[in-house]
Motif scaffolding. Structure first.
Motif, PDB file in Angstrom:
ATOM      1  N   THR A 424       0.838  -1.210   0.000  1.00 30.04           N
ATOM      2  CA  THR A 424       0.000   0.000   0.000  1.00 30.04           C
ATOM      3  C   THR A 424       0.866   1.249   0.000  1.00 30.04           C
ATOM      4  O   THR A 424       0.590   2.217  -0.724  1.00 30.04           O
ATOM      5  N   LEU A 425       1.926   1.246   0.807  1.00 31.83           N
ATOM      6  CA  LEU A 425       2.818   2.404   0.862  1.00 31.83           C
ATOM      7  C   LEU A 425       3.552   2.581  -0.470  1.00 31.83           C
ATOM      8  O   LEU A 425       3.745   3.717  -0.945  1.00 31.83           O
ATOM      9  N   ARG A 426       3.939   1.462  -1.097  1.00 33.37           N
ATOM     10  CA  ARG A 426       4.623   1.547  -2.394  1.00 33.37           C
ATOM     11  C   ARG A 426       3.713   2.154  -3.457  1.00 33.37           C
ATOM     12  O   ARG A 426       4.186   2.840  -4.371  1.00 33.37           O
ATOM     13  N   GLY A 428       1.820   4.537  -3.000  1.00 33.96           N
ATOM     14  CA  GLY A 428       1.671   5.964  -2.734  1.00 33.96           C
ATOM     15  C   GLY A 428       0.485   6.317  -1.858  1.00 33.96           C
ATOM     16  O   GLY A 428       0.072   7.476  -1.812  1.00 33.96           O
ATOM     17  N   HIS A 429      -0.063   5.326  -1.139  1.00 29.59           N
ATOM     18  CA  HIS A 429      -1.235   5.564  -0.308  1.00 29.59           C
ATOM     19  C   HIS A 429      -0.859   5.569   1.174  1.00 29.59           C
ATOM     20  O   HIS A 429       0.296   5.329   1.541  1.00 29.59           O
ATOM     21  N   GLN A 430      -1.854   5.812   2.005  1.00 27.33           N
ATOM     22  CA  GLN A 430      -1.649   5.861   3.450  1.00 27.33           C
ATOM     23  C   GLN A 430      -2.312   4.676   4.127  1.00 27.33           C
ATOM     24  O   GLN A 430      -3.283   4.112   3.611  1.00 27.33           O
ATOM     25  N   THR A 515       9.320   6.012   5.992  1.00 26.52           N
ATOM     26  CA  THR A 515       7.923   6.471   5.966  1.00 26.52           C
ATOM     27  C   THR A 515       7.577   7.119   7.300  1.00 26.52           C
ATOM     28  O   THR A 515       7.824   6.533   8.353  1.00 26.52           O
ATOM     29  N   THR A 542       0.876  12.686   1.376  1.00 26.66           N
ATOM     30  CA  THR A 542       2.094  11.907   1.179  1.00 26.66           C
ATOM     31  C   THR A 542       1.967  10.577   1.909  1.00 26.66           C
ATOM     32  O   THR A 542       1.310  10.495   2.964  1.00 26.66           O
ATOM     33  N   PRO A 543       2.573   9.498   1.386  1.00 23.75           N
ATOM     34  CA  PRO A 543       2.463   8.194   2.043  1.00 23.75           C
ATOM     35  C   PRO A 543       2.925   8.262   3.496  1.00 23.75           C
ATOM     36  O   PRO A 543       3.976   8.844   3.797  1.00 23.75           O
ATOM     37  N   CYS A 544       2.143   7.711   4.381  1.00 19.77           N
ATOM     38  CA  CYS A 544       2.498   7.704   5.798  1.00 19.77           C
ATOM     39  C   CYS A 544       1.704   6.609   6.497  1.00 19.77           C
ATOM     40  O   CYS A 544       0.798   6.012   5.930  1.00 19.77           O
ATOM     41  N   HIS A 560      -6.774   9.956   1.898  1.00 21.03           N
ATOM     42  CA  HIS A 560      -5.676   9.214   1.274  1.00 21.03           C
ATOM     43  C   HIS A 560      -5.408   7.862   1.936  1.00 21.03           C
ATOM     44  O   HIS A 560      -4.476   7.157   1.536  1.00 21.03           O
TER      45      HIS A 560
END
Length: 743
Positions: A424-426, A428-430, A515, A542-544, A560
């Motif tokens: 999920t982080l790859r 570009g999501h949270q 992250t 931003t991804p977090c 997000h």
């Protein structure tokens, strides 16, 4: 009796902030209010060795006490009475919740009014240009450069500027006085919250509604002139707030006011922001985060009608309104709407009573309605309005049960779930990781002898915290330093058991070092505005990773977030409280609703050791409403709310023998009273789910009835018995009408 005698009472019945359930009689003093003595006025009285602020409730010609025994009123505070709708609601709440009237009214007033401050709006100066000043420019003032700059500032604000806004620009009182001396500017006093004078109500246009929303809005608008209870049952992200906003717009256009209740103070800033962005009229807040002065300003603005929109937490239900038009209770299922000590009222239920009294519509909104509200909707007492579509067009994410049995974990997370977080982080999501436990771990244990850190004051284990390092009890707030070795066997092999938010945060930071990880719980958001600052960071997109407790589950729009991970779903499945499963299911559905609210669909992974539990499986496969149907049938068979009415008597004392002896004697007395009444029962006494808490032993006695009126009769009898009992003077006790928890 002459007319003069009627208007000049010889006795004033005054409600005082004491636990005693009666009025206290006083003589009017000679220096009375210019308009005479009236119910609702505040007065100073002598009570024992203290001087208290009381509220006149009755003006009459008689007293059971001799006139010579009555003390005089020391001084009157208010010429005009407090608002009639506020006084009516306070008297109703006192009767219904079996609480002393004086204490009820005292608790429902702003602190400044409880202290005897005048009932008057705070004012501020607003500066304007005179007709002469409108024809003068800065260059005309020669060497008075700062006065010239101030003159230009006032030219830019035709409606004037308040003094605080002017000084914030670096100007001084002397410069303002200089313009006034030259007849270029003048000031007038106005309330801090001024009455609205906009040409248009809306600051931004309303959103276009889908078919379901439009149908719900039409039904709500039909009932603007009558008591019209509606359950707005919409999945998370279905646009309930937009319906609220358009209903409020209609209310304001009719020159009336709207009251909106939200369950948590954490939701108030984002709700205020959205409402103030929509409307060009004063929108005031009522919650515990305000200063006493700010709270009084908002209370007075609502009372005088200068604030068309009032938003607040549960205590805001007592806010007086000059022209009530509608009441909205958002997240109506939330237990935070129930006060758990003192006056144990439920803001949702009082809002319903208040709406009926005023003859105005009320909307109860939720994605996971309480079983009481669902039962009322299905019986036809409420209009049931459904919203099944999300504004994002993505269907709400279903719960995916992930079996944890026999799986290793890191910080509570099993390998397959960690892989999904990484993917999920790859993309570009949270990701939101939900774990409803503060601290690093639920307890600290010795690996050699099995000792566990337990609270010496409560039947609970101490929670291990790393920031700062200590052991804490989350029930009595006791704090202890970390031991160097096991106090039982001396072993140094002490290890944390389980995972809390701090441990999950640490684990995720190790797994995903590039992250950002944001932890949101009561410990990390103690600083003012900390929660809103963190959420603003998250909303940048931003991804977090977010790690949080139920503070994150309620109402927050996180566009997000596409993956929600519930670390442990089992905590509420097998609790002793009959409402535990309902509350756990609501919490799971609410936190699941944070996923997939914008452009991308969401997933919800629920880690559990009981993936075959029939209730949990039903929730995952068919959703909250199917589980609610099942729970309602169970409640009907078991004769539990909403099919019966309950009152819970709680007893507590440092001495176990005293508390159990009183509870036993009280139970015997009530049961003897109810011998011939099949519709009302007394159950217990039994120890509370946590018997010892804060160094005191807790025991409970339950009253149950098929008739609300009979329950209140039995409750009033029990209270009277306890007031007269010498045993009860050694034990602290309380009575909770319509309890929402057995703890």
């Amino acid at each position: 009796m002459t007319n003069t005698d009627i208007h000049v009472p010889t006795v004033l019945g005054v409600a005082l902030p004491t636990p005693v359930r009666r009025l206290f009689d006083y003589r009017p003093n000679q220096d009375g209010p210019p308009t005479g003595w009236r119910p609702g006025q505040r007065v100073w009285v002598s009570f024992g060795r203290r001087e208290l602020v009381g509220i006149i409730i009755e003006c009459r010609q008689y007293s059971e006490l001799p006139a010579s025994d009555l003390k005089p009123i020391l001084a009157w505070i208010d010429d005009a009475p407090l608002p009639a709708d506020w006084l009516w609601l306070g008297r109703f709440a006192s009767r219904y919740y079996q609480h002393a009237l004086g204490d009820t009214l005292h608790q429902s007033l702003p602190a400044r009014l409880r202290q005897g401050r005048p009932l008057a709006a705070r004012t501020q100066e607003r500066w304007h240009l005179t007709d002469k000043g409108k024809g003068v420019r800065a260059a005309d003032l020669g060497r008075a450069k700062r006065q010239g700059a101030l003159l230009e500032l006032l030219h830019q604000h035709p409606r004037g500027l308040v003094h605080s806004a002017i000084t914030a620009q670096g100007f001084t009182r002397e410069q303002l006085e200089g313009l006034r001396d030259k007849c270029l500017a003048y000031a007038h006093a106005e309330p801090v919250i001024e009455a609205p004078r906009p040409q248009h109500i809306l600051a931004e246009p309303a959103l276009t509604l889908n078919q379901e929303q439009a149908a719900a809005r039409a039904i709500l608008h039909e009932g603007l002139d009558s008591f019209h209870p509606c359950l707005l049952h919409g999945v998370t992200g279905s646009g309930k707030t937009e319906i609220y906003l358009q209903l409020i717009e209609a209310v304001i256009k009719r020159d009336r006011q709207a009251l909106i209740l939200v369950p948590e103070i954490g939701l108030t800033p984002q709700t205020l922001t959205r409402f103030r962005r929509r409307f060009q009229v004063p929108v005031v807040a009522m919650h515990s985060g305000l200063t006493d002065t700010e709270r009084l300003d908002a209370w007075f603005a609502a009372m005088s009608g200068r604030a068309p929109v009032v938003i607040g937490t549960r205590s805001a239900v007592f806010t007086p309104l000059a022209r009530p038009g509608a009441i909205i209770v958002d997240e109506e299922h939330d237990t935070s709407l129930k006060q758990q000590d003192g006056l144990r009222y439920h803001a949702r239920d009082l809002a319903l009573v208040r709406a009926r009294h005023h003859g105005i519509p009320i909307v109860l909104g939720s994605a996971t309605p309480s079983l009481e509200s669902l039962a009322n909707a299905r019986s036809g007492h409420y209009r049931h309005l459904r919203l099944t579509q999300r504004a994002s067009r993505h269907a709400p994410a279903r719960l995916e049960l992930v079996d944890m049995r026999g799986r290793t974990n890191r910080g509570g997370l099993i390998p397959g779930v960690i892989d999904t977080i990484e993917a999920t982080l790859r993309a570009g999501h949270q990701v939101l990781v939900f774990i409803n436990r503060r601290g690093f771990a639920p307890t600290l244990a010795c690996q050699s002898c099995g000792w566990m850190a337990e609270c010496s004051h409560c039947d609970a284990r101490l929670t291990l915290h790393r920031q700062p390092p200590l052991l804490a009890c989350h029930h009595c707030e006791a704090r202890h330093s970390l031991p160097d070795a096991c106090p039982d066997c001396g072993s140094a092999d002490l290890r944390p058991l389980g995972a809390g938010t701090e441990r999950a945060e640490e684990t995720l930071a190790d797994l995903f070092p590039d992250t950002p990880v944001h932890r949101i719980d009561r410990d990390s958001t103690r600083r003012k505005d900390a929660l809103e600052h963190t959420l603003n960071e998250v909303r940048r997109g931003t991804p977090c990773l977010l790690v949080g407790t139920q503070m994150l589950a309620k109402g927050h729009h996180l566009p997000h977030v596409t993956l929600v991970v519930v670390v442990n779903a089992d905590a509420g499945l097998y609790a002793s409280d009959f409402r535990a499963l309902e509350h756990s299911a609501q919490l799971l559905e609410q936190v699941a609703g944070r996923a997939g609210r914008a452009h991308h669909p969401g997933r919800v992974l629920v880690q559990t050791l009981h993936s075959d539990d029939p209730h949990l499986s039903l929730l995952a496969e068919k959703g909250y409403e199917a589980l609610a149907d099942s729970l309602l049938e169970e409640r009907r068979v078991a004769a539990l709310p909403p099919y019966r009415y309950l009152a819970l008597a709680r007893f507590e004392s440092p001495r176990e023998g005293d508390v159990m002896a009183l509870a036993d004697t009280a139970a015997q007395a009530v049961k003897a009273r109810l011998t011939d009444q099949a519709h009302t029962q007394c159950l217990g006494p039994v120890p509370a789910p946590m018997e010892r808490r804060q160094g005191r032993y807790h025991v409970q006695l339950m009253l149950s009835s098929t008739h609300r009126s009979k329950l209140h009769e039995a409750s009033a009898w029990l209270i009277d018995w306890l007031d007269r009992s010498s045993q009860a003077r050694r034990v602290r006790w309380s009575l909770d009408i319509d309890p929402q928890t057995l703890s």
